[in-house]
Scaffold this motif. Structure first.
Motif, PDB file in Angstrom:
ATOM      1  N   ASN A 130       0.815  -1.211   0.000  1.00  0.00           N
ATOM      2  CA  ASN A 130       0.000   0.000   0.000  1.00  0.00           C
ATOM      3  C   ASN A 130       0.851   1.264   0.000  1.00  0.00           C
ATOM      4  N   SER A 131       2.167   1.097  -0.120  1.00  0.00           N
ATOM      5  CA  SER A 131       3.079   2.236  -0.070  1.00  0.00           C
ATOM      6  C   SER A 131       2.835   3.184  -1.243  1.00  0.00           C
ATOM      7  N   LYS A 132       2.736   4.470  -0.939  1.00  0.00           N
ATOM      8  CA  LYS A 132       2.548   5.481  -1.987  1.00  0.00           C
ATOM      9  C   LYS A 132       3.783   5.553  -2.877  1.00  0.00           C
ATOM     10  N   GLU A 133       4.970   5.459  -2.290  1.00  0.00           N
ATOM     11  CA  GLU A 133       6.207   5.508  -3.072  1.00  0.00           C
ATOM     12  C   GLU A 133       6.285   4.325  -4.033  1.00  0.00           C
ATOM     13  N   LEU A 134       5.871   3.151  -3.572  1.00  0.00           N
ATOM     14  CA  LEU A 134       5.868   1.981  -4.447  1.00  0.00           C
ATOM     15  C   LEU A 134       4.868   2.170  -5.587  1.00  0.00           C
ATOM     16  N   ALA A 135       3.705   2.740  -5.283  1.00  0.00           N
ATOM     17  CA  ALA A 135       2.685   2.973  -6.310  1.00  0.00           C
ATOM     18  C   ALA A 135       3.215   3.908  -7.395  1.00  0.00           C
ATOM     19  N   LEU A 136       3.896   4.981  -7.011  1.00  0.00           N
ATOM     20  CA  LEU A 136       4.458   5.923  -7.989  1.00  0.00           C
ATOM     21  C   LEU A 136       5.532   5.250  -8.838  1.00  0.00           C
ATOM     22  N   LYS A 137       6.325   4.369  -8.220  1.00  0.00           N
ATOM     23  CA  LYS A 137       7.364   3.653  -8.956  1.00  0.00           C
ATOM     24  C   LYS A 137       6.735   2.716  -9.993  1.00  0.00           C
ATOM     25  N   ILE A 138       5.681   2.031  -9.601  1.00  0.00           N
ATOM     26  CA  ILE A 138       4.985   1.132 -10.534  1.00  0.00           C
ATOM     27  C   ILE A 138       4.388   1.928 -11.689  1.00  0.00           C
ATOM     28  N   PHE A 139       3.775   3.070 -11.380  1.00  0.00           N
ATOM     29  CA  PHE A 139       3.116   3.875 -12.414  1.00  0.00           C
ATOM     30  C   PHE A 139       4.119   4.354 -13.470  1.00  0.00           C
ATOM     31  N   ASN A 140       5.330   4.720 -13.046  1.00  0.00           N
ATOM     32  CA  ASN A 140       6.336   5.262 -13.963  1.00  0.00           C
ATOM     33  C   ASN A 140       7.270   4.193 -14.533  1.00  0.00           C
ATOM     34  N   PHE A 141       7.026   2.943 -14.215  1.00  0.00           N
ATOM     35  CA  PHE A 141       7.908   1.864 -14.686  1.00  0.00           C
ATOM     36  C   PHE A 141       7.715   1.660 -16.185  1.00  0.00           C
ATOM     37  N   ASP A 142       8.824   1.379 -16.906  1.00  0.00           N
ATOM     38  CA  ASP A 142       8.773   1.323 -18.367  1.00  0.00           C
ATOM     39  C   ASP A 142       8.395  -0.046 -18.918  1.00  0.00           C
ATOM     40  N   LYS A 143       8.137  -1.022 -18.072  1.00  0.00           N
ATOM     41  CA  LYS A 143       7.735  -2.355 -18.529  1.00  0.00           C
ATOM     42  C   LYS A 143       6.383  -2.714 -17.899  1.00  0.00           C
ATOM     43  N   PRO A 144       5.607  -3.593 -18.538  1.00  0.00           N
ATOM     44  CA  PRO A 144       4.317  -4.001 -17.960  1.00  0.00           C
ATOM     45  C   PRO A 144       4.505  -4.712 -16.618  1.00  0.00           C
ATOM     46  N   ILE A 145       3.594  -4.455 -15.696  1.00  0.00           N
ATOM     47  CA  ILE A 145       3.664  -5.048 -14.355  1.00  0.00           C
ATOM     48  C   ILE A 145       2.340  -5.720 -14.030  1.00  0.00           C
TER      49      ILE A 145
END
Length: 445
Positions: free
Chosen positions: A212-227
């Motif tokens: 539920n980490s906000k920092e993790l969510a932002l990292k996932i959103f800006n990641f350049d590969k599908p997750i």
């Protein structure tokens, strides 16, 4: 010092708890987590604060006036007594009443983060990347000794043994787990993996809190590969589920979604090839049948055959003419014999002589006439052959003419040989064209 067996010590402690006035009637405040509403009608859960946890059970929870307060993340006040479960040797609260006093810290933080990111559009489908259909290398961020990685490897091997799994061993719970998960994404950003699975197996709500980490969510959103987010069991939702490109209810389901089935793909290719080969065989058979039909029809209109037939008819005519002349000569000779009997010898000889000369002249004239007719017929045949050569199909096609056959492969001579919407065949010098009849218009000659 007293000497106890385990059961004796547990029974002694149980007697103490049963006799203690405070432990038999008390209120406990805390946050509900790991709630299990069992089919037997009882509710099993944990109540906790920032430092400790206490197991709880409510028998026949549906009969409580305020049973709606029994939800993970709720801050509640419970009335009950402390009991010692002998088999597990654990203390637990036997609750008889439950009162909601607000949301728990974890759940409240979860709702706040979810609302903030949703309002900013981080969960919108417009930002989600497509999951590759044929991934060759998959990155996995999870615990190295958990059930999640074992399930992912097992499903991957079953579906496609040629797909590689690269594990980044991360902490999936605890105070440093969120930063560990972020480090895993940083690692895979510079690799050649086709997609990343991030997740863990099920657990209590607080066990899943690092996702539920906000920092993790932002990292996932800006990641350049599908997750693909694969956290907990089907009923568990965390922030990473909403912001990732795809949410899987379990790690096993994530592997099913990420790894294409090699064996089904091979089977599908084989079925497609079989269909193509059958289609080609049918087309070859139809084309061969059409070619044979056209060959037969071309033979029927062959110039050589027409000329041969005409020459045969002319020879028959010439022979018939010769037969007629010979029959006339025989008839004349027969008449002469009759006349010979009626006249005297001198007159007969003179008549014979005269008639012989006439017969010779007639015979000569007749044969000359026959020869002339034969030469004339031969000349006409040559002229006919010359004309027919000009009508030769292949020669005409080279000059820009074509042969038109209807859908029954009959020669089209006028507009009545075809129907509107009928598919007709046009044979050209170097191929065939199929066209549809859209209109018929008759010319007045």
């Amino acid at each position: 010092m007293l000497n106890f067996k385990v059961s004796e010590l547990i029974n002694y402690i149980k007697e103490l708890t049963n006799k203690d006035f405070i432990l038999n009637q008390l209120y406990v405040e805390g946050e509900i987590s790991n709630l299990n509403k069992h089919s037997n009608g009882n509710a099993y859960f944990t109540v906790k604060d920032d430092y400790c946890r206490l197991s709880c059970v409510i028998y026949d929870y549906k009969s409580l006036d305020n049973n709606g307060s029994l939800e993970d993340g709720n801050q509640v006040r419970l009335k009950g007594k402390i009991s010692l479960a002998e088999a597990e040797s654990t203390l637990r609260l036997l609750a008889t009443e439950v009162e909601s006093i607000g949301l728990g810290n974890i759940y409240e933080r979860f709702e706040k983060t979810k609302k903030e990111l949703e309002e900013k559009g981080y969960f919108s489908s417009d930002h989600k990347k497509s999951i590759p259909k044929f991934s060759k290398k998959i990155g996995v961020i999870t615990s190295s000794d958990g059930a999640a990685i074992k399930d992912i490897i097992s499903v991957t091997k079953r579906r496609n043994p040629y797909v590689s799994i690269v594990l980044y061993p991360a902490a999936v719970q605890g105070p440093y787990s969120a930063s560990s998960l972020i480090e895993g994404l940083d690692y895979f950003s510079d690799t050649d993996v086709d997609l990343v699975i991030i997740g863990r197996g099920g657990g209590s709500y607080e066990d899943l809190d690092s996702f539920n980490s906000k920092e993790l969510a932002l990292k996932i959103f800006n990641f350049d590969k599908p997750i693909i987010s694969a956290v907990g069991h089907e009923i568990d939702f965390v922030i990473s589920d909403f912001v990732s490109d795809m949410r899987a209810p379990t790690p096993s389901a994530a592997a099913e979604l990420a790894v294409f089935n090699h064996y089904e793909a091979i089977k599908e290719i084989e079925n497609n090839l079989s269909t193509i080969f059958k289609s080609l065989e049918n087309k070859f058979y139809k084309e061969s049948t059409l070619l044979k039909t056209l060959d037969t029809r071309l033979k029927l209109i062959s110039v050589d055959k027409i000329i041969n037939n005409k020459a045969r008819d002319n020879l028959v005519l010439i022979n018939n003419t010769k037969n007629i002349v010979n029959n006339n000569i025989k008839f004349k000779e027969s008449n002469l014999n009759l006349i010979y009997k009626k006249i005297n010898k001198d007159k007969l000889l003179k008549l014979i002589s005269d008639n012989e000369n006439k017969i010779l002249r007639l015979k000569e004239k007749s044969f000359k006439s026959i020869d002339y007719k034969y030469l004339d017929m031969e000349r006409k045949l040559l002229l006919l052959k010359s004309r027919m050569d000009k009508l030769d199909v292949k020669a005409m096609q080279k000059q820009g003419y074509s042969v038109v056959l209807n859908s029954e492969f009959d020669l089209v001579r006028n507009i009545n040989d075809v129907d509107i919407e009928e598919i007709i065949n046009i044979l050209l010098e170097n191929g065939e064209i199929k066209v549809k009849v859209l209109e018929k218009k008759e010319y007045q000659l």
